[in-house]
Design a protein around this motif. Structure first.
Motif, PDB file in Angstrom:
ATOM      1  N   ARG A 271       7.742  -1.660   9.898  1.00  0.00           N
ATOM      2  CA  ARG A 271       8.899  -2.550   9.988  1.00  0.00           C
ATOM      3  C   ARG A 271       9.246  -2.836  11.447  1.00  0.00           C
ATOM      4  N   GLN A 272       9.262  -1.792  12.273  1.00  0.00           N
ATOM      5  CA  GLN A 272       9.602  -1.979  13.685  1.00  0.00           C
ATOM      6  C   GLN A 272       8.550  -2.822  14.397  1.00  0.00           C
TER       7      GLN A 272
ATOM      8  N   PHE B  64       3.275   8.106  -4.206  1.00  0.00           N
ATOM      9  CA  PHE B  64       2.978   9.012  -5.313  1.00  0.00           C
ATOM     10  C   PHE B  64       1.754   9.877  -5.036  1.00  0.00           C
ATOM     11  N   LEU B  65       0.824   9.383  -4.222  1.00  0.00           N
ATOM     12  CA  LEU B  65      -0.381  10.161  -3.928  1.00  0.00           C
ATOM     13  C   LEU B  65      -0.163  11.196  -2.829  1.00  0.00           C
ATOM     14  N   ILE B  66       0.613  10.849  -1.824  1.00  0.00           N
ATOM     15  CA  ILE B  66       0.834  11.772  -0.699  1.00  0.00           C
ATOM     16  C   ILE B  66       2.256  12.336  -0.793  1.00  0.00           C
TER      17      ILE B  66
ATOM     18  N   PRO C 140       8.483   7.221   6.947  1.00  0.00           N
ATOM     19  CA  PRO C 140       8.289   6.973   8.376  1.00  0.00           C
ATOM     20  C   PRO C 140       7.210   5.909   8.646  1.00  0.00           C
ATOM     21  N   MET C 141       6.191   5.868   7.793  1.00  0.00           N
ATOM     22  CA  MET C 141       5.143   4.851   7.948  1.00  0.00           C
ATOM     23  C   MET C 141       5.735   3.458   7.759  1.00  0.00           C
ATOM     24  N   TYR C 142       6.598   3.283   6.772  1.00  0.00           N
ATOM     25  CA  TYR C 142       7.240   1.987   6.573  1.00  0.00           C
ATOM     26  C   TYR C 142       8.138   1.638   7.753  1.00  0.00           C
TER      27      TYR C 142
ATOM     28  N   ILE D  57       0.828  -1.210   0.000  1.00  0.00           N
ATOM     29  CA  ILE D  57       0.000   0.000   0.000  1.00  0.00           C
ATOM     30  C   ILE D  57       0.863   1.260   0.000  1.00  0.00           C
ATOM     31  N   LEU D  58       2.100   1.128   0.431  1.00  0.00           N
ATOM     32  CA  LEU D  58       2.979   2.299   0.489  1.00  0.00           C
ATOM     33  C   LEU D  58       3.441   2.761  -0.892  1.00  0.00           C
ATOM     34  N   ILE D  59       3.424   1.892  -1.870  1.00  0.00           N
ATOM     35  CA  ILE D  59       3.862   2.284  -3.217  1.00  0.00           C
ATOM     36  C   ILE D  59       2.936   3.348  -3.803  1.00  0.00           C
ATOM     37  N   PRO D  60       1.621   3.117  -3.868  1.00  0.00           N
ATOM     38  CA  PRO D  60       0.773   4.197  -4.395  1.00  0.00           C
ATOM     39  C   PRO D  60       0.712   5.415  -3.466  1.00  0.00           C
TER      40      PRO D  60
END
Length: 51
Positions: free
Chosen positions: A42-43, A27-29, A36-38, A21-24
């Protein structure tokens, strides 16, 4: 592109849920949100693996 080259193999290796979900969202945000969300996702996965 360096972000994708690092985070996609890392997410697959750690089996992070919903990493795709982080890929789109990048580009959108903005990458300022998704990087930081990833790291947060990950943590959380690393913490769950260490329990």
């Amino acid at each position: 592109m360096a972000f994708f080259a690092w985070f996609i193999p890392d997410a697959i290796k750690l089996k992070v849920k919903y990493w795709w979900i982080l890929i789109p969202l990048t580009f959108l945000i903005a990458i300022a949100f998704t990087f930081p969300m990833y790291l947060f996702m990950r943590q959380n996965r690393i913490d769950k693996l260490n329990k």
